[in-house]
Every structure is written in structure tokens, then in C-alpha cells.
Write an enzyme that holds these catalytic residues in place. Sequence first.
Site, short mmCIF file in Angstrom:
data_model
loop_
_atom_site.label_atom_id
_atom_site.label_comp_id
_atom_site.label_asym_id
_atom_site.label_seq_id
_atom_site.Cartn_x
_atom_site.Cartn_y
_atom_site.Cartn_z
N HIS A 43 20.34 11.33 -1.79
CA HIS A 43 20.25 12.57 -1.02
C HIS A 43 21.28 12.54 0.11
O HIS A 43 21.45 11.53 0.78
CB HIS A 43 18.84 12.72 -0.44
CG HIS A 43 18.65 13.97 0.36
ND1 HIS A 43 18.83 15.24 -0.17
CD2 HIS A 43 18.32 14.16 1.67
CE1 HIS A 43 18.59 16.14 0.76
NE2 HIS A 43 18.28 15.51 1.88
N CYS A 78 22.33 19.45 -2.10
CA CYS A 78 22.52 18.89 -0.76
C CYS A 78 23.94 18.39 -0.58
O CYS A 78 24.41 18.27 0.55
CB CYS A 78 21.51 17.78 -0.50
SG CYS A 78 21.74 16.32 -1.53
#
Length: 834
Positions: free
Chosen positions: A798, A427
Site C-alpha cells: 500500500h 493508491c
Amino acid sequence: MLNLDRRHGQDIGGPCELKSPSSFGEDTFQKQVGFQVLEAYARYHRPEFEQYFSKDFVLGLLQQGYGELHHKDPAIIDFIHSCLRLLISCPSVLDIFSVIQVEVLRMVCERPDPVLCARLSTLLSDFVQCIPKDRTGSLFCQQLVRTISYFQCFANEEQELREYVNQVTRVSTLLQNIWKVDPTTLLPSLQEVFSIISSTELTYEPSIALACLVQHIPVQMITVLIKSLTTDQSVKDSNMTKALCRMIDWLSWPLAHHVDIWVIALLKGLAAVQKFTILIDVTLLKIELVFNRLWYPIVRQGALAVLSHMLLSFQHSPEAFHLVVPRVVPLAQSLATDGHSNSKPFLFQFSELIHCMMYHYSGFPDLYDNILESIKDLPKPGEDKIKLVLNQSAWTSQSNSFAPGFLRPSGKSETGKTGLVNLGNTCYMNSILQTLFMATDFRRHVLSLKMNGSERLMKKLQLLFAFLAHTQRAAYAPKHFLEASRPPWFNAGSQQDCSEYLRFLLDRLHEEEKTIQVLESSQPKDVSTNRNDIGPNCGTSSEGNVSSLTQTDCDSRTLIERMFGGKLITGIRCMHCNSISEKEEPFTDLSLAFCPPATSVDGDLAAGPLFGPELQCQGSVNGGSENPESASVKSPASSVSIVPVTSEPPLSVPDLVNYFLAPEILDADNAYFCEKCSSLQRAERTLEVVSAPEYLILTLLRFAYDAKCHVRRKILDNVTIPSVMKLPVHTHVSKPSPTSLQEDPPECSENLAKKLKPSQNDDDERIDVPVQTTCVQSVPYVLCSVVMHSGLSSESGHYYSYGRSVCELHMSTGVHLHMVDIQIRTGFCLMTAE
């Protein structure tokens, strides 16, 4: 009369001798003759035989054995079994039953091998009076379960394997009979099974023979037991993970029924309580083992059921499916040609599953070509059926967040944009690529390049942008771009910092274009042709903000320099002699430290480091997990801790920019070495932006290192992000003298002064910081995109991004697109913002 030879040597009398159990050896004929003699003596001399086969004699056989026999020799159990049949009508047999009840419990606690345990089970199945009762009955079942967990098969021949399976089946049948007669023993037995398979401290690996017990557990108990198990707060995630892994191993047991039902029920139960971390770990760990079971017809159907559920529910990433992709073609070819009666129907089910997975992860055509070729003659499920299957199988199907995406007729999201597939903690890359794609001017320039050579990184970026711009797919997997752009020091599959990746990517693109320029300048080609190969024409209106550049500037500056490049001047003024050193440096992003909590940006910002002497280093935060919850708070013993959020009014991005550009006093340990004074002096350092980029990239340094406590912290202070901000840019009114533009001498990292060049005005002690010779302009920027980092730790988390297109930006601000270069810059991006 018959003479009975006992261990203690007592003679009953008679001309014949009854052989000891050791004489009933492996020879089948001798065994048959021995039992015939035993049966004849018991029939015609009942009192003497009853006196011989007493409870004391049985106790001695079970505890010490007979003669040279070891007390666990299966022949002893066979001998006792035969004698009980002959004495079943005698009153004395009741005393023998009571002795055996105690002894069999002791024997199973000694963990007998499968052979002895199977013969003991046969004895107890025929003489249920010998099975322990009441409280000892539950204990006996639990110990028998644990004994099964110790079973091991060392056979290689088919006949030996069959015998081993038969022995285990006899033991499990005994337990089934006990559970039917006394249902209160079932739950303790199941608790013992879970205790064994969930243990993380066993010195041995429990036998998959435990799978034989599952088929005897009533199916109607599944819902109750699984719900109780998954909601038990005392069961740790590590224990549940271990238990589920071992249950999946049970799929290898050939004759067990309902194993797949129990495994799938447990998977669904964990999904219902949102134990997604367990499901991810188990799926990635066991998916290949489950797939390999498809090669064996006897366990194939159950393995396919579990494989289907694991793949169809693992919808957030193609990682699990891609682990088995290389195995699909060989299995499909084998099923098509092996000749088994159930292979063809099984192949149809298998190909339907593969079609569903390839539809869901459609961004990997290079991986699926061989698979499509191998199953091209098989029926393909319709798109509606595939969507229905995927929607019903997701982990979150109870409150399915994936459902809207599957049921919409268009493959793209509601924003009309195409997503990027997380390839395993990628990510950090996906968020940067989406941000660069949303930088409209940069994207347009990249797409307009005429690049030769597919191995170039810019060409791969161009293809990626083209795919994101024109595909109708919901998501694309940038596998090839990841392989080409990942920094060499980034470990595959590890969480990384997105800002570090961005700098590496921009540097690579810049150096690649510079190399192309050098190579083409050395060849006698037309200038306009060369420029068409490496960048857009500078005179066209599509150049946007850089259309006012001269031809010389356009030829020398790369696309990265034109879009993201700016310049800073670092100046240091010795406060003793007023001599000034300056150095001009390019930048592609500004790294913004956090202001001291008690200091206003309008006040004295030259008080020293950010957090005092303890916290003197700020840096990046890592991210890469697909699940935001993956960044959990660590224990106090961990090396990672958290900086608590202060109660101060929230900072803003302009505050951090002002703090970045504010003067700083160099003193004490950080004193400046003045070449004119030839000593360490107190000095003032200033930063000035002298050339503003088209896209201003700001990085918030949310990582701090506590040198006193030696811990890494993530700064969780709130920061407000305005939609419009202004950057002060210093424009020199008078050009500097030629000597001031000379190259710096060789640098030394030991002292900051050696990195900076003295000004020609050093002799004038009355001159101040060159503010009087510059004009400060406020260059406006509109917010283009933000990359967010979720997670409380600096080590994990994240990344995700927000972005707006350039048309949306100027519609919201009232600035027309063609006036961008005059009134407002294209935008600014904030990396690792929170």
C-alpha cells in the site's frame, strides 16, 4: 377370506386379493379404494393381517421394494405408513419399529430425493418410535442435514415449486421435532451444516434448502455460536469465506426466517476479530446478488437488512456501493409503481440507505444525478442521522477509527486537506497526486494556466487541484483523471508502481504542452497570447524560481521541464588511452540503488554491482491495496522472498545520492568498448548533475532480482531521510567547443560506448576526467514530501504519502518565500521510500 399376494408368494387364503403397493398408483380413486380394502381387512381379520405385515415383510419392502417397484418409490413409504396406523395397537408393531429405526438411517445415507425424504419425514413425525435413538439419533440428524444439501429443484411451474418448498419444510420440521425432544442432537447438526457450507472441495453446490433449518435454531444461540465459530483457529479464512457466501445465498429461500439475522451476526463476528479481508471479498462478490433479491417481495425485507449492513460497514471504498449504483433507479421506479402494499414503506427504507451512501461517497456527482432525480420526492434523512448511522455501522465500530471523522462538523480531516478515494488499488495514483498537490509552486503554476479544451490531461489536473484546494468534502474520487492518466499497460484494479506512474504522467504532460507549443507557433498569433494559453507569464513574480530565465528559455521549456527537469552528463574515460566520451541527458527523477552492505560511500565504490553477481537488478515495488495488511509474507515456496534487514548503521538519502554519483569501474563482463582502441577496455564511468531541477524527485529502488535463485526481493534496509540535503551540481567554467554540441550519431543498445560521443580531447592522453574545467556547487533542497510503501513483498502493498506546504517548509528553515530561488530550492520528493 382375503388372499394376500406377497413377494414370496405365500397365500393366507380367501376369495379376494389384496393388491400390492404398485396397484396404489397415481390414480386418486384407485388409491382410495385400495386403502379402504386394506383398512377393512385389518379391522375384521386382525390376526391374519398382523401375520401378513410382519417385520420381515417390512424389511423386504424397504430393502428390495415390491415387485417391479424400485425400493425408493414413495408409494412403499405410504403403504408402510398406512399399515402402521392399522397395527398400532398390536404388540408386533414394536418389532417393526426397531426394523424401521435401522432402515431409515440407511435410507437417508443413500441421499433420497425430496419426494421420498418428505414422505419418510411424515412417517417419522407420526411414529416417533421409528426415529433412531441415542448415538444413532445424532448420526441420523447429521445424515438428514447432508441429504437436504443434495436437494435440487428442477420445476418451472408455480405449483411444482410450491410442492418442492412444502417437501423441504416437512423434512426441516422433522429435524426441529428431534432437536426439541433430544437437544443433544442440535449441535452436531449445526456442525454438519457448517462443514457442508464451508467446504471448498465439494463436487456439488449445496442446496439453498439448508436455509429451512435456520428458522428452527433458537435465536438466543446466535451469540454463542458465532463467537465460537469466528474464534476457532482451525477454521481457515477460505472456509469461512465460502460459508458466508453460501449463507448469503440462503436469502433466496422463500420461507426461511432469521437468515438475515444469522448472516449479519456472522458479518459482525468477523469484524470483531478483524477478519476484514473476508468481509471485503464476500461483500464485493455477493453485493449484487443481495441487491437483486430486493425485487422479490417474499424475501425483500431480509435482503434489505443484509444489504444495508454490507454497504454501511464497507466504508473504506465506494467499490461495493458503485457495483449496485446502476441498479438503484430501476428498482426505485418499480417500487413506486408496482402496487404492492409493502412497496411504499420499503421504498422509504431503501431511499434512506441510498442517501447515506451518497453522503459518505460524495465525490461522484456524475453517478448520482439520476438516483437523486428518482428519489427526490421521498423523505431525506438529516445529516446528524446519517453520521450516526455510518458511525454505528462501521466494521471497526467496537473501536471505531472512523468515528472522529464523522462527528466533526467539518467534512475535511484534521489536517485541513481533502483526501482521494481509493478506486480499487489506485493508491499508487493517489499518493502521487497528493505529492504533486503539496508541491506548492507547481500547484500554483498549474492553477494559473489558461487551458482550452477539457480533453487535455493538464486541464484535468488543473480541475483536480482546484477541487482539492477549495472543496469542503472529506474526500474526492478522481475517477475521470484516472481514466485519462492511467498508462495503457496498467490493468484496471491491479496494484502498480507509483514511480512508473509518475514518469508516465510527467511525460504525458510534457509532450502535451510541447504539442500545443508546436501548433500555436505555426499560427500567426501574438506571442503573449500564445503563452497565456499554455503557461504562466515568465516575467511575473509568481514564476518564483524560474523568473530569472530568459524569454527564449521560457518559450521553449515546458512547465514539467521548469519544475522537475534536470540534466546529467555521463562520462566514460578509457583507462588505456584516456580518451573520454560524454553524453548529456535530461532527467525528471534520480533512481537510487542501495549501497553494498559492507561498503562505505566514502570508500572505494567502484567495486562492482550492488549485491555481487547474484543480485544485479533493482527496480520498483507495486502497491494499491487499501489495507496495509494486504501485503502478507509469502511461503518459502513462493517466488517472492525478503531481503532481511541488516544490522549495519542505517543509510541516509545523501548516502544513496553519493553512491549514485560515485565513479564506477567498467571491467570484465561489463568492459567498455573504446572506439579509439577498437577493443574492450577497462574504463571509469562518472555521472555529473549539470542542471538542478526546482523539485528533485528521488526514487529508492527497493526491488532486487536474484539471478541465481530467480526470486524477486524487496530490500527492507532502513533509510533515514533528512529534512535538508545538498545536491552537488557541476557548472562548466568554459563553454564546450561547438563540435562537442553536435547531435549524437544513431545509437545502438548493444554497447554503452555506442551511446556516448567521443570528446575532442581524445588525442591528449594526459587529460583526466574534466573535473578541472568545472565548478561544483552544492544546491540545497528542503524535504517536501515522501511517498511510503508498506508491505514486505515487492509484488503488493500500500502506498501513502506525507507532505508539507511550502510555507511550512520555509518557516521551519528560516528562509523567506521570495528568496527560494536564491538560497534554497523548493523541495525534494522521495518516491517509494520505506
